[in-house]
Design an enzyme around this catalytic site. Structure first.
Site: not given
Length: 329
Positions: A197, A208, A210, A262, A274, A287, A292
């Site tokens: 990514g 992360t 991905n 992710e 990978y 959530r 933000f």
């Protein structure tokens, strides 16, 4: 459990109790039908066999619908094996199958090959050309060809709704993975190959894994989830379950336009995934996806996401990792 993909793989002297269905997602309703098949086979001294189809008939007859399987065929077979079935026959669904008249299907599959003494189906069972065969059709054919038919009445959730694959898809689209797990009777999992990514998460202390292009299974609605990364340990046959905070969406904080999954494995900077094909299991939604006012506000929220993930999964809390400690290529 044996898995057959061709009729000529089925032993010629089989005596069986058979159930038939797509079994996509292997939800609670499917489990009830298969459990009845397994129980009746044991009492009859016969083999319990399920017939399922690949690809899904809707994908063949209505490709424009874009039906996604709740999870891939291999996971479906694993879930079916866990019910205690003796064997599953995976039928390649094409014109040679869907053009069969109901009696032709019964004779070719149930009578001549599987040696059915009983057939167990749900209330909404249909089969044969244009789905013209019903449970009543099957009963009449059973009398003609020497097998009994058992219909399992629909199982309903406490709120009165019938367990179904379509209900699971609705819940997943809404991000309600907890509700989906209740209908399924197990946690929802997708599979995909880890891709490179933009490495923004790594720079922020949240490297992360991905997934994007070749995901198998229904990806839940956008949001942040507590879950598990499931992988086969390289060079072994062992399965590893790694606690993870999972983000699904387009990354609005950085004006992303590609929807990805992710997964940040808590506290780990030493993983190089990978190219690996991994599973991501969803436990609970933390959530919705959001942007933000600043990177600092994003980091504060992500720190809270990690704490909530650890609490939900029952593991030790782990904070951000040092970006220069990440070993992945």
């Amino acid at each position: 459990m044996k898995t057959w993909t061709r009729l000529d793989e089925v032993p010629g002297d089989l005596r069986s109790v058979v159930t038939i269905g797509n079994f996509d997602g292997m939800h609670n309703g499917h489990a009830k039908v298969i459990a009845s098949c397994v129980d009746r086979a044991r009492r009859a001294g016969a083999s319990s066999v399920a017939i399922t189809f690949d690809p899904h008939p809707t994908q063949v007859h209505n490709p424009g619908v874009g039906l996604e399987l709740i999870f891939p065929l291999n996971d479906r077979i694993d879930a079916m094996a866990a019910t205690g079935l003796d064997a599953t026959l995976v039928v390649h669904y094409d014109a040679s199958v869907y053009t069969l008249e109901p009696e032709e299907f019964v004779v070719e599959f149930l009578v001549e090959r599987l040696g059915a003494v009983e057939v167990v189906v749900g209330e909404d069972f249909h089969f044969g050309r244009a789905n013209s065969g019903t449970v009543d059709t099957l009963r009449e054919l059973g009398r003609r060809h020497g097998f009994d038919v058992v219909m399992v009445t629909d199982i309903e959730a406490p709120e009165g709704r019938r367990w179904s694959s379509s209900w699971v898809r609705e819940l997943l689209a809404a991000g309600d993975v907890t509700g989906a797990a209740r209908v399924l009777g197990h946690l929802h999992r997708i599979r995909g190959t880890v891709e490179h990514g933009f490495k923004r998460g790594r720079e922020l202390g949240f490297p992360t894994a991905n997934l994007h292009g070749d995901i198998e299974g229904v990806v839940p609605g956008d949001g942040v989830y507590a879950g598990w990364v499931v992988r086969t340990v390289p060079g072994t046959s062992s399965t590893e379950f790694l606690p993870a905070a999972v983000s699904v969406g387009t990354n609005p904080q950085f004006d992303g336009d590609k929807r990805t999954v992710e997964a940040h494995v808590l506290g780990r900077s030493d993983l190089d995934l990978y190219g690996e094909r991994i599973g991501v299991t969803f436990v609970a939604r933390i959530r919705p996806m959001a942007s933000f006012d600043s990177v600092e506000a994003l980091l504060e929220q992500m720190d809270d996401d990690l704490r909530r993930t650890a609490s939900i999964l029952g593991v030790a809390v782990a904070g951000r990792v040092a970006p220069d400690s990440v070993t992945a290529g």
